[in-house]
Motif scaffolding. Structure first.
Motif, short mmCIF file in Angstrom:
data_model
loop_
_atom_site.label_atom_id
_atom_site.label_comp_id
_atom_site.label_asym_id
_atom_site.label_seq_id
_atom_site.Cartn_x
_atom_site.Cartn_y
_atom_site.Cartn_z
N ARG A 33 0.86 -1.19 0.00
CA ARG A 33 0.00 0.00 0.00
C ARG A 33 0.90 1.24 0.00
NH1 ARG A 33 -5.68 0.59 1.24
NH2 ARG A 33 -6.15 2.82 1.05
N VAL A 34 0.66 2.16 -0.94
CA VAL A 34 1.47 3.36 -1.09
C VAL A 34 0.56 4.56 -0.92
CG1 VAL A 34 3.08 4.62 -2.55
CG2 VAL A 34 2.96 2.12 -2.70
N GLN A 35 0.93 5.47 -0.04
CA GLN A 35 0.05 6.61 0.27
C GLN A 35 0.84 7.90 0.25
OE1 GLN A 35 -2.27 6.03 3.79
NE2 GLN A 35 -3.61 7.76 3.36
N LEU A 36 0.25 8.93 -0.32
CA LEU A 36 0.83 10.28 -0.37
C LEU A 36 0.02 11.18 0.54
CD1 LEU A 36 2.82 12.34 -1.72
CD2 LEU A 36 1.02 12.74 -3.43
N ASP A 37 0.70 11.94 1.39
CA ASP A 37 0.03 12.91 2.26
C ASP A 37 -0.48 14.06 1.40
OD1 ASP A 37 -0.78 14.82 4.09
OD2 ASP A 37 0.91 14.49 5.45
N ARG A 38 -1.80 14.11 1.19
CA ARG A 38 -2.39 15.09 0.30
C ARG A 38 -2.57 16.45 0.96
NH1 ARG A 38 -5.24 13.81 -4.06
NH2 ARG A 38 -5.13 16.08 -4.25
N GLN A 39 -2.22 16.56 2.22
CA GLN A 39 -2.35 17.84 2.93
C GLN A 39 -1.01 18.53 3.13
OE1 GLN A 39 -5.56 18.71 3.47
NE2 GLN A 39 -5.96 16.72 2.51
N TYR A 40 0.06 17.97 2.53
CA TYR A 40 1.41 18.46 2.83
C TYR A 40 2.20 18.70 1.56
CZ TYR A 40 6.18 18.53 4.70
OH TYR A 40 7.46 18.88 5.02
N GLY A 41 2.80 19.87 1.44
CA GLY A 41 3.76 20.19 0.39
C GLY A 41 3.25 19.90 -1.01
N LEU A 42 4.09 19.26 -1.81
CA LEU A 42 3.71 18.93 -3.18
C LEU A 42 2.51 17.99 -3.24
CD1 LEU A 42 7.19 18.38 -4.90
CD2 LEU A 42 5.66 20.34 -5.18
N GLY A 43 2.24 17.30 -2.13
CA GLY A 43 1.10 16.38 -2.09
C GLY A 43 -0.24 17.05 -2.26
N THR A 44 -0.32 18.36 -2.10
CA THR A 44 -1.57 19.08 -2.35
C THR A 44 -1.87 19.17 -3.84
OG1 THR A 44 -0.47 21.25 -2.38
CG2 THR A 44 -1.26 20.43 -0.24
N LEU A 45 -0.87 18.85 -4.66
CA LEU A 45 -0.98 18.80 -6.13
C LEU A 45 -1.31 20.14 -6.74
CD1 LEU A 45 -2.76 15.36 -6.72
CD2 LEU A 45 -0.37 15.86 -6.26
N GLN A 46 -0.86 21.23 -6.10
CA GLN A 46 -1.09 22.55 -6.69
C GLN A 46 -0.32 22.74 -7.98
OE1 GLN A 46 0.75 21.90 -4.05
NE2 GLN A 46 2.16 23.55 -3.46
N HIS A 47 0.70 21.89 -8.22
CA HIS A 47 1.51 22.02 -9.43
C HIS A 47 1.20 20.92 -10.45
CE1 HIS A 47 3.67 25.22 -7.52
NE2 HIS A 47 4.10 24.43 -6.55
N LEU A 48 0.06 20.27 -10.30
CA LEU A 48 -0.37 19.26 -11.26
C LEU A 48 -1.55 19.80 -12.05
CD1 LEU A 48 -0.12 16.34 -12.34
CD2 LEU A 48 -1.77 15.65 -10.56
N ALA A 49 -1.43 19.76 -13.37
CA ALA A 49 -2.50 20.27 -14.23
C ALA A 49 -3.77 19.44 -14.04
CB ALA A 49 -2.05 20.24 -15.68
N GLU A 50 -4.93 20.07 -14.26
CA GLU A 50 -6.22 19.44 -14.00
C GLU A 50 -6.48 18.23 -14.89
OE1 GLU A 50 -8.34 20.27 -11.56
OE2 GLU A 50 -6.90 21.78 -10.88
N ASP A 51 -5.91 18.20 -16.09
CA ASP A 51 -6.19 17.10 -17.01
C ASP A 51 -5.21 15.94 -16.87
OD1 ASP A 51 -4.01 18.46 -17.97
OD2 ASP A 51 -4.62 18.40 -20.07
N MET A 52 -4.36 15.98 -15.82
CA MET A 52 -3.39 14.92 -15.59
C MET A 52 -3.91 13.94 -14.54
SD MET A 52 -0.78 15.33 -17.50
CE MET A 52 -0.22 16.61 -18.64
N PRO A 53 -3.54 12.63 -14.65
CA PRO A 53 -3.94 11.69 -13.60
C PRO A 53 -3.11 11.90 -12.33
CG PRO A 53 -2.55 10.60 -15.20
CD PRO A 53 -2.81 11.97 -15.73
N VAL A 54 -3.69 11.59 -11.19
CA VAL A 54 -2.95 11.69 -9.93
C VAL A 54 -1.99 10.52 -9.79
CG1 VAL A 54 -3.17 11.77 -7.41
CG2 VAL A 54 -4.84 12.96 -8.85
N VAL A 55 -2.44 9.32 -10.17
CA VAL A 55 -1.62 8.11 -10.13
C VAL A 55 -1.80 7.38 -11.46
CG1 VAL A 55 -1.06 5.98 -8.90
CG2 VAL A 55 -2.04 7.91 -7.65
N PHE A 56 -0.71 6.79 -11.97
CA PHE A 56 -0.83 5.99 -13.18
C PHE A 56 0.15 4.83 -13.12
CE2 PHE A 56 2.43 9.06 -14.11
CZ PHE A 56 3.36 8.41 -14.91
N THR A 57 -0.17 3.78 -13.87
CA THR A 57 0.66 2.57 -13.95
C THR A 57 1.05 2.34 -15.40
OG1 THR A 57 -0.44 1.55 -12.05
CG2 THR A 57 0.74 0.08 -13.55
N GLN A 58 2.33 2.05 -15.63
CA GLN A 58 2.80 1.76 -16.98
C GLN A 58 2.88 0.25 -17.19
OE1 GLN A 58 2.94 3.67 -19.37
NE2 GLN A 58 3.77 5.70 -18.89
#
Length: 689
Positions: A628-653
């Motif tokens: 199980r992998v978890q990102l703190d969404r309330q802290y730093g880059l984890g708030t995703l303020q620098h991720l564009a709206e049309d991008m996925p939050v998590v993806f698998t290749q």
């Protein structure tokens, strides 16, 4: 041969004398070496990263042994050999491609008012004051460039308006030989005159070094040139040195060639690790030919376990084959300042490289005992986990399920040899608690093939070199993949068990292990093919391990103004957990997919609250491996303020990796000294079917 005949006569001839046996022995320090016992080679030729320029502060850890504050505590090398490999135009002093302009450039640089010799003189003076030995002198050996046999227009040495040619095929052997001798004579005269003019009270010009590693197979006059150069050296009261490589032609013939002192280069460090007998062979040859021994290494000893072990093997060979004690020795660190880096390093393993060499020079070095990975005395038997550190390898064991312990192994890994996750091992254990013996057999759950803490697509705002965007850091080398020169380096590593810094080779119990790794990462427009690229950011990755949970915090500091184009941060290599991936927003499963095809959690607009993903293996005989992998969404880059709206939050290749995407489509800037950070966790456990 299949037959030998010995011709003689009966009885004893008049004036016959007993033949003295030739007893194998290393060349020892003495008159022939000018009294030098330990001679270190420093490259002061041209280098793009200015590594060929030496300052007083950089020279101090070579002529004196310094503590962690770079304060001299004892003398170290008693001889310095300055030699250059290349000129600013890229021509080579050792193979004969350098011309007269290059030769002049090197002399001007070395003898400049604040050049390499003056810096060395000042370093010796200051160390002498600190050590209470102001009269101490360091002996200096300078190179003689190899004229080679190909230069058709070397330059006008004698001022007659006609450039000298060394091209044997073009002008004949005798004429080429005369021109080469003319050039070498000019060089020796220049060195003597400039030394006298500059006056270095804390240095002594001991001799010169023939820079070619072997005797030419194409120039029949080279042996004569070497012998004539030796005669010139002796007329100038200088010692004549040579360091042929392991298969250097006529290395056995160094005395007849006119050298006063010769040292055999074993070429062990550059050879494959599968040739362990090379050191023994080289030591035997050195004794047979009455030569000294060279030890060799480069900057990789501070970041590559295999290369560090080869360095340790060289030191161990000194104890095993005796060259540590009585032999005349040289030490070659290539074109790097590896020993300086070791002396200054806050990483105990890298610093130990420096301390070991000091002990070796002093003749007190003892071969380190193999690092034990099991307790050597009483230890708590009901601990949550156990940890041991052996060099850069850190192993942490905890009870995984009813049948096995799981060991996390952190070590230098990948293209950049950064300290991170390296292996996951399973060791049989049917007891109720973890077993502290980490030398027992194990099976490999997963050996790493890629990075878990993400690389960067980041560029410097100023002084970039125009390279197109590509990943740097993590497991990404110069070519953007896993080959080529490094684009990042681990600067330091620290390990604590329950708040106490871990001792080397001691198994301890703990509730929590903390590992702090500091990496320096280049930008895609500051990396260079020769490995001398400029770091633009510093990342401090902290792992806190308790049982099967690994909490991660990354602090990213800009070393100059930089722009981020892509950054993942938290990611996984799914080899052992490659059956299913599930994406979660809190307790809500937002999507799922097989783990070996492309999938994602949906765009940030569609699923903005995604904060974790769960990987699982297929059936392992009644249980599954879970991660199980978890990102703190309330802290730093984890708030995703620098991720564009049309991008996925998590993806698998489909090649078996899953990523959080923290920067994409926004290109945020960090000014020098500013920081980004994020935190998250990995939970490794098994689940019954």
């Amino acid at each position: 041969m299949d037959e030998i005949e010995i011709w003689g006569m009966d009885g004893k001839m008049n004036k016959a004398r007993p033949v003295q046996p030739d007893r194998p022995a290393y060349q020892e320090p003495g008159k022939a070496t000018g009294g030098i016992r330990n001679l270190v080679l420093l490259n002061n030729g041209y280098a793009k990263d200015d590594s060929g320029i030496w300052t007083k502060k950089e020279l101090t850890p070579y002529i004196s042994y310094v503590n962690e504050r770079e304060e001299p505590e004892d003398w170290l090398f008693d001889g310095i050999l300055y030699h250059g490999l290349r000129s600013p135009e890229g021509r080579d002093f050792t193979t004969g491609t350098a011309n007269l302009d290059d030769w002049r450039w090197y002399l001007d640089k070395t003898f400049a008012e604040q050049g390499d010799l003056q810096q060395l003189n000042e370093a010796v003076a200051e160390a002498g004051r600190r050590l209470g030995d102001p009269g101490h002198k360091v002996k200096v050996v300078l190179m003689i460039p190899n004229p080679g046999d190909s230069a058709g227009d070397f330059g006008d040495v004698d001022g007659d308006g006609i450039p000298e040619s060394f091209n044997t095929a073009g002008i004949g052997t005798e004429a080429a030989y005369a021109n080469k001798l003319k050039a070498v004579t000019w060089w020796i005269t220049q060195v003597k005159e400039r030394w006298k003019e500059e006056k270095y009270p804390n240095l002594k010009l001991n001799g010169m070094y023939w820079s070619s590693k072997g005797i030419s197979l194409t120039d029949p006059s080279e042996p004569n040139l070497i012998q004539a150069t030796g005669s010139l050296m002796h007329r100038n009261h200088l010692n004549y040195f040579w360091i042929p490589h392991f298969q250097g032609n006529r290395n056995f013939d160094w005395m007849d060639l006119g050298f006063d002192a010769a040292l055999l280069e074993p070429n062990h460090y550059g050879s494959p690790a599968q040739i362990p007998q090379r050191l023994g062979d080289a030591a035997e040859l050195a004794r047979q030919y009455h030569m000294g021994v060279e030890l060799e290494w480069d900057e990789r000893i501070n970041k590559d376990n295999e290369k560090r072990q080869q360095y340790i093997d060289d030191l161990n060979g000194g104890a095993d084959y005796g060259y540590m004690y009585d032999a005349f020795k040289t030490y070659d660190q290539g074109e790097s300042k590896a020993l300086l880096d070791s002396a200054r390093s806050t990483d105990p393993v890298s610093r130990q490289n420096y301390d070991f060499l000091y002990q070796f020079v002093m003749g007190t070095y003892e071969k380190p005992e193999p690092c034990a990975k099991k307790p050597d005395g009483p230890i708590e038997r009901t601990a949550r986990q156990y940890v041991v550190k052996c060099g850069s390898e850190i192993t942490i064991a905890h009870k995984y399920n009813d049948f096995v312990d799981l060991w996390f192994v952190f070590d230098r890994f990948g293209a950049n040899k950064l300290v991170s996750f390296k292996e996951w091992r399973l060791a049989e254990n049917t007891g109720t608690d973890a077993n502290p013996d980490m030398e027992r057999p194990y099976t490999l759950l997963q050996g790493d093939v890629s990075d878990w803490i993400g690389p960067y697509i980041v560029r410097a705002n100023a002084d970039g070199n125009g390279h197109p965007p590509s990943f740097t850091g993590g497991n990404h080398a110069y070519d953007g993949g896993n080959t080529g020169s490094a684009t990042a380096v681990t600067e330091s590593v620290q390990v604590w068990a329950d708040g106490v810094e871990l001792e080397e080779g001691k198994v301890v119990s703990s509730d929590e292990v903390k590992i702090r790794v500091v990496n320096l990462v280049q930008g895609y427009n500051t990396k260079l093919q020769d490995g001398t690229g400029r770091a633009v950011l510093k990342e401090t990755v902290t792992y806190e391990i308790s049982g099967g949970r690994v909490r991660v915090h990354n602090d990213i500091e800009a070393l100059e103004d930089i722009i981020f184009e892509t950054y993942y941060g938290l990611q996984t290599v799914n080899g052992a957990w490659n059956h299913t991936v599930r994406y979660y927003a809190g307790d809500r499963e937002a999507a799922s997919s097989p783990a070996n095809v492309y999938s994602d959690s949906g765009t940030k607009t569609l699923n903005p609250d995604i904060d974790s993903f769960l990987l699982s293996s297929d059936d392992q005989g009644g249980f599954r491996h879970m991660l199980r992998v978890q990102l703190d969404r309330q802290y730093g880059l984890g708030t995703l303020q620098h991720l564009a709206e049309d991008m996925p939050v998590v993806f698998t290749q489909n090649y078996g990796k899953t990523y959080f995407l923290q920067i994409k489509g926004t290109a945020p800037e960090l000014k020098k000294g500013e920081r980004f950070s994020w935190q998250g966790s990995y939970d490794f456990y098994s689940q019954n079917q």
